[in-house]
Design an enzyme around this catalytic site. Structure first.
Site, PDB file in Angstrom:
ATOM      1  CE  LYS A 275      -3.968  -1.783   2.632  1.00 34.67           C
ATOM      2  NZ  LYS A 275      -4.988  -1.576   1.588  1.00 34.67           N
ATOM      3  NE  ARG A 349     -10.928  -9.517  -2.446  1.00 35.29           N
ATOM      4  CZ  ARG A 349     -11.249  -8.570  -3.316  1.00 35.29           C
ATOM      5  NH1 ARG A 349     -11.567  -8.889  -4.552  1.00 35.29           N
ATOM      6  NH2 ARG A 349     -11.273  -7.300  -2.956  1.00 35.29           N
TER       7      ARG A 349
HETATM    8  N1  BES Z   1      -8.179  -3.797   4.279  1.00 34.07           N
HETATM    9  C1  BES Z   1      -8.306  -3.340   2.958  1.00 34.07           C
HETATM   10  C2  BES Z   1      -9.569  -2.545   2.718  1.00 34.07           C
HETATM   11  C3  BES Z   1      -9.642  -1.203   3.395  1.00 34.07           C
HETATM   12  C4  BES Z   1      -9.276  -0.072   2.711  1.00 34.07           C
HETATM   13  C5  BES Z   1     -10.140  -1.087   4.662  1.00 34.07           C
HETATM   14  C6  BES Z   1      -9.375   1.161   3.309  1.00 34.07           C
HETATM   15  C7  BES Z   1     -10.233   0.149   5.257  1.00 34.07           C
HETATM   16  C8  BES Z   1      -9.870   1.278   4.578  1.00 34.07           C
HETATM   17  C9  BES Z   1      -8.326  -4.529   1.991  1.00 34.07           C
HETATM   18  O1  BES Z   1      -7.562  -5.598   2.369  1.00 34.07           O
HETATM   19  C10 BES Z   1      -7.785  -4.040   0.690  1.00 34.07           C
HETATM   20  O2  BES Z   1      -6.642  -3.680   0.647  1.00 34.07           O
HETATM   21  N2  BES Z   1      -8.630  -4.035  -0.353  1.00 34.07           N
HETATM   22  C11 BES Z   1      -8.231  -3.602  -1.641  1.00 34.07           C
HETATM   23  C12 BES Z   1      -8.730  -4.590  -2.640  1.00 34.07           C
HETATM   24  C13 BES Z   1      -8.200  -4.385  -4.024  1.00 34.07           C
HETATM   25  C14 BES Z   1      -6.699  -4.648  -4.069  1.00 34.07           C
HETATM   26  C15 BES Z   1      -8.909  -5.320  -4.976  1.00 34.07           C
HETATM   27  C16 BES Z   1      -8.845  -2.225  -1.874  1.00 34.07           C
HETATM   28  O3  BES Z   1      -9.986  -1.998  -1.461  1.00 34.07           O
HETATM   29  O4  BES Z   1      -8.162  -1.377  -2.422  1.00 34.07           O
HETATM   30 MN    MN Z   2      -5.540  -5.418   1.732  1.00 35.36          MN
END
Ligand code: BES
Ligand code: MN
Ligand code: ZN
Length: 497
Positions: A275, A349
């Site tokens: 990230k 997921r």
């Molecule tokens: N934990 C994150 C989702 C999240 C994002 C929670 C912001 C709280 C605040 C999750 O694991 C994630 O990173 N999701 C990605 C999925 C994508 C790579 C398909 C996302 O939402 O960007």
């Molecule tokens: Mn994630």
């Protein structure tokens, strides 16, 4: 903090502070008129107090010793009053009172119209909001401010007090569960690891006096059973991944069975698909679903619901490392399906699928709901106000929506439609964990989860990425909210009927 129910006539009430909620533009009614003898109410109601939502005006008594202070609290327009408004107003009240040095503040239950909230629901929400409003997290402060307020009580004028008092105290208990969840979510990733969540579950079982059983599975067991989703996500971390199961037995013979699953990523760096640095520290709350399930089990033996409940927490830390899973890898989930890893940041997921399969196989639930901080997309869609709910069974989704509106953990449905399901198919494996676009991100994540759920199990998925942590929201201080705890309590009630 001491929460109680106060009975008896207003004239004989003794308390440091009495809180009277008033609707916008309305005069004092019945009993409350007595207060004009000691407080400058006529001026207040003519001038500086309007009754706007959340408005507060403190009045000092001209002589009465038993009731030295009166706080007028604005409830907003009577026609717009709801459980959500009550959460905001009474949560806000507790937040503003908690630093005041008072032995006891007595809060009057407002009298609502017949088409307004049910009084028992209102008393429950008030209990929860007041208890949750006094929450503070100062474990890591060298000079904690502490909570100066000692007690909060409910008073209901001319109502049959028993049922309302019980509802209030149940609400306070729910608030304790909510605050427990918030403590866990607020804890940093170096304190709350998958092992620490497992220890927390074990502590809950130990304190339950035998009504809650716990089972913790480590990596060796996960390997043996083939939980490839959980194992892949955690394989770049020094912390051992876990699958944690809690079980509450109601003791009823034909009890229905509910399974609650909570995402337990104790820190989500994104892994190899790292990230960006900005706000990455927030990703300690990626275990808020797990925190909600633990918050529920923290209070379940005192709540004594008439349903059998299983809590399942798949937990791992998502880290980049030489041993991490990588984009392009193909893994096999517990359900047997193969997954092409497209993005290691779509980790939730993967481990949730294994938990859903495990819950289904071991518990055969009549209903199954998972809570997960699953997608950033849900923030774009619904912001911090509502969670998204999707599922394989319209009645189950509706039950979650209803429980959401009664509890204040509001959920809004999104479609788990056929058109989206094709988006998670892979060319090299059965499915892929991410699509190539950001389109419909919350829906495609749910479609992926759906791949692990059998058609015969009524299931709903609640994406709490926007609601588990709030910058500023009525009735909450900025930070973790404990969303989901109250919703689950409400849903257990409907399943027990
Ligand atoms: N934990 C994150 C989702 C999240 C994002 C929670 C912001 C709280 C605040 C999750 O694991 C994630 O990173 N999701 C990605 C999925 C994508 C790579 C398909 C996302 O939402 O960007
Ligand atoms: Mn994630
Ligand atoms: Zn995540």
């Amino acid at each position: 903090m001491d929460f109680r129910v106060r009975k008896g006539a207003l004239a004989s009430l003794k308390a440091d502070l009495y809180v009277l909620g008033l609707f916008k533009g309305e005069a004092l009614n019945g009993e409350a008129e007595q207060l004009t003898a000691h407080f400058p109410l006529a001026e207040a109601l003519k001038g500086n107090f309007k009754g706007n939502k959340g408005e507060q005006l403190l009045l000092l008594s001209a002589g009465a010793r038993t009731l030295p202070r009166l706080l007028l609290l604005g409830l907003g327009e009577r026609a717009k009053f709801s459980l959500k408004v009550a959460t905001e107003v009474y949560g806000g009240l507790a937040i503003s009172l908690k630093e005041r040095e008072l032995k006891e503040a007595v809060v009057e239950l407002p009298l609502v119209d017949e088409d307004g909230p049910v009084p028992a629901d209102l008393a429950l929400v008030m209990g929860r909001a007041l208890a949750a409003g006094t929450w503070n997290f100062e474990r890591y402060k060298s000079k904690p401010k502490g909570v100066a307020l000692k007690g909060l009580s409910l008073r209901a004028s001319d109502q049959p007090a028993k049922a309302l008092g019980d509802a209030f105290l149940k609400g306070v208990l729910v608030g304790e569960g909510v605050n427990h969840a918030r403590n866990l979510a607020q804890e940093p990733g170096n304190s709350i690891t998958p092992g620490a969540l497992a220890a927390e579950a074990q502590a809950i079982a130990k304190a339950s006096g035998g009504t809650v059983k716990v089972k913790v599975m480590g990596e060796a067991q996960l390997q043996k059973m083939g939980a490839g989703g959980i194992l892949a996500v955690g394989q770049g971390s020094k912390e051992e991944s876990r699958l944690i199961a809690l079980e509450y037995r109601s003791g009823r013979k034909d009890a229905r069975r509910l399974a609650f699953i909570g995402k337990g990523i104790t820190f989500d760096s994104g892994g190899i698909s790292l990230k960006p640095g900005a706000s990455m520290e927030d990703m300690k709350y990626d275990m808020s679903g797990a925190a909600a399930v633990l918050g529920l089990f923290h209070i379940i033996s005192r709540l004594k619901p008439g349903v059998d409940v299983m809590g399942v927490i798949p937990s791992a830390e998502n880290m980049p490392d030489g041993g991490s899973y990588k984009p392009g890898d193909i893994i096999r989930l517990l359900c047997g399906k193969t997954v092409e890893i497209v993005n290691t940041d779509a980790e939730g997921r993967l481990l949730l699928c294994d938990a859903l399969t495990w819950a289904e196989r071991t518990f055969q639930p009549d209903g199954m709901v998972d809570f997960a901080t699953l997608t950033g997309a849900v923030l774009i869609c619904l912001g911090h106000e509502m969670s998204a709910v999707l599922g394989n069974d319209p009645a189950m989704v509706e039950a979650v929506v209803d429980a959401g509106s009664r509890s204040g953990d509001v959920c809004w449905p999104l479609p788990l439609a056929e058109d989206y399901k094709a988006m998670v198919k892979s060319t090299v494996a059965d499915i892929r964990n991410s699509t190539n676009t950001r389109d419909a991100g919350t829906i495609t994540a749910a479609c992926f989860l759906n791949e692990a759920v059998g058609e015969e199990t009524p299931w709903a998925h609640v994406d709490i990425a926007g609601t588990a942590w709030v910058p500023k929201k009525g009735g909450y201080v900025p930070g973790p909210t404990g969303v989901g705890v109250h919703l689950m309590v409400d849903l257990m009630g409907t399943f027990a009927e």
